[in-house]
Design a protein around this motif. Structure first.
Motif, short mmCIF file in Angstrom:
data_model
loop_
_atom_site.label_atom_id
_atom_site.label_comp_id
_atom_site.label_asym_id
_atom_site.label_seq_id
_atom_site.Cartn_x
_atom_site.Cartn_y
_atom_site.Cartn_z
N MET A 30 0.82 -1.20 0.00
CA MET A 30 0.00 0.00 0.00
C MET A 30 0.86 1.25 0.00
O MET A 30 0.40 2.32 0.30
N ARG A 31 2.06 1.02 -0.28
CA ARG A 31 3.00 2.13 -0.25
C ARG A 31 2.75 3.04 -1.44
O ARG A 31 2.90 2.62 -2.57
N ALA A 32 2.35 4.26 -1.17
CA ALA A 32 2.28 5.22 -2.25
C ALA A 32 3.72 5.47 -2.66
O ALA A 32 4.62 5.43 -1.83
N SER A 33 3.94 5.70 -3.89
CA SER A 33 5.32 5.90 -4.30
C SER A 33 5.83 7.18 -3.66
O SER A 33 5.08 7.99 -3.12
N SER A 34 7.10 7.35 -3.73
CA SER A 34 7.71 8.51 -3.09
C SER A 34 7.36 9.80 -3.84
O SER A 34 7.71 10.88 -3.39
N GLU A 81 -5.68 3.70 -9.05
CA GLU A 81 -6.44 2.95 -8.08
C GLU A 81 -5.74 2.99 -6.74
O GLU A 81 -4.60 2.57 -6.62
N PHE A 82 -6.43 3.50 -5.78
CA PHE A 82 -5.86 3.63 -4.44
C PHE A 82 -5.59 2.24 -3.88
O PHE A 82 -4.46 1.91 -3.53
N PHE A 83 -6.64 1.44 -3.80
CA PHE A 83 -6.46 0.04 -3.45
C PHE A 83 -6.63 -0.79 -4.71
O PHE A 83 -7.64 -0.69 -5.41
N ASN A 84 -5.63 -1.56 -4.97
CA ASN A 84 -5.60 -2.34 -6.20
C ASN A 84 -6.57 -3.52 -6.14
O ASN A 84 -6.64 -4.22 -5.14
N LYS A 85 -7.30 -3.69 -7.21
CA LYS A 85 -8.17 -4.86 -7.28
C LYS A 85 -7.59 -5.86 -8.26
O LYS A 85 -7.46 -5.58 -9.44
N MET A 114 0.51 -7.97 -9.80
CA MET A 114 -0.29 -7.50 -8.66
C MET A 114 0.49 -6.49 -7.84
O MET A 114 1.64 -6.74 -7.52
N ARG A 115 -0.12 -5.43 -7.51
CA ARG A 115 0.57 -4.45 -6.67
C ARG A 115 0.47 -4.84 -5.21
O ARG A 115 -0.32 -5.71 -4.83
N ALA A 116 1.23 -4.17 -4.40
CA ALA A 116 1.27 -4.48 -2.97
C ALA A 116 -0.13 -4.42 -2.38
O ALA A 116 -0.54 -5.26 -1.58
N SER A 117 -0.87 -3.40 -2.80
CA SER A 117 -2.17 -3.17 -2.19
C SER A 117 -3.15 -4.28 -2.52
O SER A 117 -4.21 -4.38 -1.92
N SER A 118 -2.82 -5.12 -3.49
CA SER A 118 -3.75 -6.20 -3.82
C SER A 118 -3.83 -7.18 -2.66
O SER A 118 -4.80 -7.94 -2.56
N LYS A 119 -2.84 -7.17 -1.81
CA LYS A 119 -2.88 -8.04 -0.64
C LYS A 119 -4.11 -7.76 0.21
O LYS A 119 -4.73 -8.68 0.75
N PHE A 120 -4.46 -6.50 0.32
CA PHE A 120 -5.63 -6.11 1.10
C PHE A 120 -6.88 -6.74 0.51
O PHE A 120 -7.66 -7.40 1.22
N THR A 121 -7.05 -6.56 -0.78
CA THR A 121 -8.23 -7.11 -1.43
C THR A 121 -8.25 -8.64 -1.34
O THR A 121 -9.30 -9.24 -1.10
#
Lengths: 146, 146
Positions: free
Chosen positions: A1-5, A86-90, B1-8
DNA sequence: TCGAATCATAACATTCTAAGTTACAATTAC
DNA sequence: GTAATTGTAACTTAGAATGTTATGATTCGA
């Protein structure tokens, strides 16, 4: 969930430009400050420019300047520029699984609400405030930015 | 898959396990549902397990189950498990630049406040609610999960 | 007791994305 | 005209995320 720098670098750039107070700053100078490459800076500034946050002057002695009043430039403005689509990736959908195929519908609302909830925190903070805060920290020390 | 996909994916797993209603589900089955590898699932569940959200049974006929009451299991609980250490990444510091060297101090408050502001949205939503919502969508269709 | 099924985890491989680099046209100051 | 600069495209590199293979431990059931 790390937003890039990118977000932090964009804030860095805005504070730097605010400090430089109408003097043009080159991508080379900003790159040294951020410890990266001038092209990386120009790419990121490209996004800020298209949103009217930063302005640029081409040619020799050219460079960048803040195009928005700093007391009206909030971190939310900057966030909107650099946020990922996408904030949270699906992840990929499995059409054979009712959980997978309906997941996006189930989480969409919470996801967008969650991202939007940051707005309150971020729009309270202007670039002007951050530069002020920095001045306080430095307490009149010479502003040798780099 | 991006890191945030773990949440989903973690949410996916929890809904799936809730649906399976006390029946053990194997990493193989979950992997097919998520379209990934059993090891990837076990790795992620490892995190959920250490936080007491999911339980596991080893050996033949083993598998996973929800270890927390679903009406008390919120998305914030899950988020806390899978979030990265740093919500907004802070890039390398240039000690020769007063902007760079003080940037972390300047943004730390807003960053943590921003992340925390999502708590309200996320802790309103329980896994129980999501499975209910899914049932509504399916309206009695057979629950062939995969 | 043995074999099959399963978890836990380590070690390695692959893929993908972000970041860095090179290159060059366009612009401007001097 | 030359040097300095932006704007962007195209390519390369590095690191992270993901996927895979392998193996030991555990448990069920024959």
């Amino acid at each position: 969930m790390r937003a890039s720098s990118k977000f932090t670098i964009a804030i860095h750039i805005c504070i730097y430009l605010d400090y430089s107070n109408d003097q043009l700053v080159s991508s080379q100078t900003l790159a040294e400050s951020v410890k990266t490459n001038p092209v990386v800076i120009r790419r990121l500034i490209g996004q800020l420019r298209r949103q009217g946050i930063v302005g640029s002057v081409a040619g020799a002695k050219g460079g960048f300047y803040l195009a928005k009043p700093v007391d009206q430039l909030t971190l939310w403005d900057i966030y909107l520029v650099v946020r990922d689509d996408e904030f949270f990736n699906k992840p990929k959908v499995n059409p054979d699984c009712v959980v997978s195929s309906n997941l996006a519908v189930l989480v969409d609302d919470v996801y967008s609400e969650s991202e939007h909830s940051m707005k309150n925190s971020m729009e309270k903070v202007t670039v002007a405030q951050l530069t002020d805060k920095l001045s306080d920290i430095l307490e009149g020390s010479p502003l040798n930015q780099c």
